[in-house]
Each structure stands twice: as C-alpha cells, then as structure tokens.
Enzyme design. Structure first.
Site, mmCIF file in Angstrom:
data_model
loop_
_atom_site.group_PDB
_atom_site.id
_atom_site.type_symbol
_atom_site.label_atom_id
_atom_site.label_comp_id
_atom_site.label_asym_id
_atom_site.label_seq_id
_atom_site.Cartn_x
_atom_site.Cartn_y
_atom_site.Cartn_z
ATOM 1 N N ASP A 59 -7.572 -9.060 3.643
ATOM 2 C CA ASP A 59 -6.391 -8.976 2.793
ATOM 3 C C ASP A 59 -5.492 -7.845 3.322
ATOM 4 O O ASP A 59 -5.978 -6.934 4.006
ATOM 5 C CB ASP A 59 -6.880 -8.674 1.361
ATOM 6 C CG ASP A 59 -5.758 -8.434 0.387
ATOM 7 O OD1 ASP A 59 -4.657 -8.972 0.597
ATOM 8 O OD2 ASP A 59 -6.002 -7.689 -0.595
ATOM 9 N N ASP A 61 -2.372 -6.160 1.271
ATOM 10 C CA ASP A 61 -2.040 -5.193 0.220
ATOM 11 C C ASP A 61 -3.299 -4.692 -0.476
ATOM 12 O O ASP A 61 -4.085 -5.474 -1.000
ATOM 13 C CB ASP A 61 -1.104 -5.829 -0.821
ATOM 14 C CG ASP A 61 0.188 -6.306 -0.176
ATOM 15 O OD1 ASP A 61 0.785 -5.520 0.565
ATOM 16 O OD2 ASP A 61 0.569 -7.469 -0.403
ATOM 17 N N PHE A 93 -5.288 -5.676 -12.101
ATOM 18 C CA PHE A 93 -4.735 -5.932 -10.773
ATOM 19 C C PHE A 93 -3.214 -5.776 -10.725
ATOM 20 O O PHE A 93 -2.665 -5.192 -9.794
ATOM 21 C CB PHE A 93 -5.125 -7.340 -10.303
ATOM 22 C CG PHE A 93 -4.564 -7.684 -8.959
ATOM 23 C CD1 PHE A 93 -5.073 -7.105 -7.808
ATOM 24 C CD2 PHE A 93 -3.499 -8.577 -8.838
ATOM 25 C CE1 PHE A 93 -4.536 -7.402 -6.553
ATOM 26 C CE2 PHE A 93 -2.962 -8.882 -7.589
ATOM 27 C CZ PHE A 93 -3.486 -8.292 -6.457
ATOM 28 N N VAL A 95 0.117 -4.236 -11.316
ATOM 29 C CA VAL A 95 0.725 -2.955 -11.670
ATOM 30 C C VAL A 95 1.860 -3.184 -12.674
ATOM 31 O O VAL A 95 2.045 -2.403 -13.618
ATOM 32 C CB VAL A 95 1.190 -2.224 -10.373
ATOM 33 C CG1 VAL A 95 2.326 -2.913 -9.673
ATOM 34 C CG2 VAL A 95 1.549 -0.783 -10.644
ATOM 35 N N LYS A 183 -6.025 -18.299 -1.885
ATOM 36 C CA LYS A 183 -6.993 -17.920 -0.841
ATOM 37 C C LYS A 183 -8.295 -18.719 -0.943
ATOM 38 O O LYS A 183 -9.094 -18.719 -0.014
ATOM 39 C CB LYS A 183 -7.288 -16.409 -0.923
ATOM 40 C CG LYS A 183 -6.058 -15.548 -0.675
ATOM 41 C CD LYS A 183 -6.370 -14.070 -0.600
ATOM 42 C CE LYS A 183 -5.076 -13.276 -0.540
ATOM 43 N NZ LYS A 183 -5.271 -11.828 -0.397
ATOM 44 N N ASP A 194 -8.987 -6.676 -2.533
ATOM 45 C CA ASP A 194 -9.078 -5.749 -3.673
ATOM 46 C C ASP A 194 -8.882 -6.434 -5.026
ATOM 47 O O ASP A 194 -9.066 -5.808 -6.070
ATOM 48 C CB ASP A 194 -8.041 -4.613 -3.531
ATOM 49 C CG ASP A 194 -6.624 -5.139 -3.564
ATOM 50 O OD1 ASP A 194 -6.314 -6.060 -2.773
ATOM 51 O OD2 ASP A 194 -5.825 -4.656 -4.390
HETATM 52 N N1 UMP Z 1 1.669 -8.068 -6.693
HETATM 53 C C1 UMP Z 1 2.416 -8.506 -7.718
HETATM 54 N N2 UMP Z 1 2.383 -7.777 -8.878
HETATM 55 C C2 UMP Z 1 1.649 -6.673 -9.014
HETATM 56 C C3 UMP Z 1 0.856 -6.268 -7.954
HETATM 57 C C4 UMP Z 1 0.897 -7.005 -6.785
HETATM 58 O O1 UMP Z 1 3.108 -9.514 -7.609
HETATM 59 O O2 UMP Z 1 1.684 -6.064 -10.083
HETATM 60 C C5 UMP Z 1 1.769 -8.834 -5.471
HETATM 61 C C6 UMP Z 1 1.988 -8.012 -4.247
HETATM 62 C C7 UMP Z 1 1.344 -8.769 -3.167
HETATM 63 C C8 UMP Z 1 0.368 -9.650 -3.908
HETATM 64 O O3 UMP Z 1 2.302 -9.550 -2.496
HETATM 65 O O4 UMP Z 1 0.577 -9.518 -5.268
HETATM 66 C C9 UMP Z 1 -1.033 -9.229 -3.659
HETATM 67 O O5 UMP Z 1 -1.414 -9.867 -2.543
HETATM 68 P P1 UMP Z 1 -2.902 -9.803 -2.022
HETATM 69 O O6 UMP Z 1 -3.171 -8.402 -1.675
HETATM 70 O O7 UMP Z 1 -3.784 -10.339 -3.106
HETATM 71 O O8 UMP Z 1 -2.837 -10.707 -0.826
HETATM 72 MG MG MG Z 2 -4.736 -7.151 -2.091
#
Ligand code: UMP
Ligand code: MG
Length: 251
Positions: A59, A61, A93, A95, A183, A194
C-alpha cells in the site's frame, strides 16, 4: 470383358493405395511437427514442484507515504485557528470522519486538504520504507507491486501517485503500480496495508493482510488471518513475515 473390368479395378486400387500412402505420410509428418512444437515449448514451463515467487502488494498511503503527518501539517498551517486532532488521538481509518465530528465546516476543510493540488506528491516517505521496498524488490523469489486506492476526486491524486513513485523509487517502479478502489480482487500472497477492514468484491481475498501500524490503527484487534507489522525499521520483522509466507505457499 471381365478381364478388362478386373484390370481397371486393379488400377484404381493401385492409385487409391498410392494416394492413401501419401496422405498417411503427410499426416504422420504433421503430427510429428505438432508434437515437436509442443515439446519444444515445455522446457520453458516450470517443473512441477519448483518454488514460485511470493507476490507482495504494498500500500502507499500510511505504509510508504506519510499521509497522516502531511495532512495534519497542512491543516494546521491553513487553519491555525481551528480545532484539530493530534496524531496521538487519531482513531478510525478516515481522518475526515474524525474532523466532521468537530463540526461540519471542519470536516469540509479537512476534505479540501488532501484534494488540493500537490498534496499526494508532497508526502514524506515513512521512515525506512524506501529502503525496505528496494530491498524487497531485489529479493530472490519475491515480486513486489504497489497497490493503492486513489481518492474519488482523482484529478491530482492519480498522477501524483505515479510522480511520487517515480521521485522516490524510480521509473522502473511504474511497472509495479496497481491503482484500484477494490484491493480484494487483486491477486497476491501478502497485502501490507494500514486499513484494518479491507472489503470488496472478493471475499475472502486471496492475500493475507499484514496490518501496517499507523496512528489510527494502534488499538485495533487483529482479525482473521491478519498479522501486524510495526514499521519498516530492521527490528520490525518484515523479512520474517515474507519468509514465513514464502515457505507456506511452497509447502
Ligand atoms: N482517504 C480518504 N479519507 C480519509 C483518509 C484517507 O479518502 O479520511 C483516502 C486517501 C487515500 C485512500 O487515497 O483513502 C487510502 O488509500 P490506501 O492507502 O488504502 O490505498
Ligand atoms: Mg493506506
């Protein structure tokens, strides 16, 4: 008369024999060529019980790139008067969900932070992540892919994810990039991610989930076949997780 008839029959029989001999020999030649064609390609096929490569999905982010840290920095710089959530208090997860709880307007502002041009490219690599990714990609018997979900407002996010990978890991990593909102449908042995609950069209997914520790998931209890990975520093044990899985898939 009968004689003439018998001679004609013998002649026809002779021609039929010649024709069938030609036909059979051609058939035999073609079959041999076919068989040769098949056997000549078989040495390329892996022998039955030879080990196969471990497929690791990484992953971005929260695993390679510090999404949470950059988000907070940008939010505080842009809205110094507004309430915010310190990293130690992060939970869940999303924010934005936690910021919406502080007020509708705060949530909207939070959304705007990571939708802005330049946000995804500006993310700092998580400590040890680049070194670990490089080492993993160089490991014999391991194939590494980047598996990342873009935000729905994709304008800057998608291109900046590619730019980030190019900037920190190099052009050859473009070949490894998988951008998906789901995914679970991606084929792999391990997904290092994460996000605690990864759901989608495939249930259960093919991969085992390695939950990468982040501020928001520190207190989450592992479920199913999940294992936890606390960062990329040498003591975190990421190599052991890979090695164990490699043995498991080749048992
Ligand atoms: N993301 C949101 N809102 C949040 C936190 C993260 O849309 O509050 C987005 C940012 C990233 C994605 O593009 O989610 C997370 O991606 P992965 O790390 O799961 O691939
Ligand atoms: Mg992530």
């Amino acid at each position: 008369m009968q004689n003439i008839h018998q001679r004609a029959c013998r002649k026809i029989g002779k021609y039929l024999k010649i024709y069938s001999d030609i036909f059979n020999s051609r058939l035999l030649r073609e079959t041999t060529v076919q068989r040769r064609k098949f056997t000549s390609s078989s040495p390329k096929m892996a022998p039955r019980n030879s080990p196969r490569n471990l497929r690791v999905l990484l992953d971005m982010d929260g695993v390679l790139a510090d999404f949470e840290g950059q988000f907070l920095k940008n939010f505080r710089e842009k809205y110094p008067q507004d309430p915010f959530v310190p990293l130690e208090d992060r939970s869940g997860f999303y924010v934005t969900k936690q910021y919406y709880a502080l007020g509708q307007d705060i949530g909207t502002k939070a959304f705007g932070i990571y939708e802005e041009k330049g946000f995804f490219l500006s993310l700092q690599p998580i400590e040890g992540a680049i070194e670990a990714a490089r080492e993993m990609a160089d490991m014999e018997g391991v194939d590494v892919y980047i598996c990342t979900s873009p935000i729905k407002k994709y304008t800057h996010c998608v291109v900046e994810k590619y730019q980030w990978l190019d900037k920190h890991l190099g052009k050859e990593w473009m070949e490894r990039m998988i951008l998906t909102r789901d995914k679970t449908v991606i084929n792999g042995d391990l997904l290092i991610d994460d996000k605690p609950n990864i759901t989608g069209g495939m249930s259960p997914p093919q991969w085992q989930h390695v939950l990468f520790t982040s501020w928001h998931n520190r207190d989450v209890t592992l479920q199913g076949g999940q294992v936890r990975l606390d960062g990329w520093l040498p003591h975190s044990g990421w190599r052991d997780i890979l090695e164990r899985k490699r043995q498991e898939i080749n048992k």
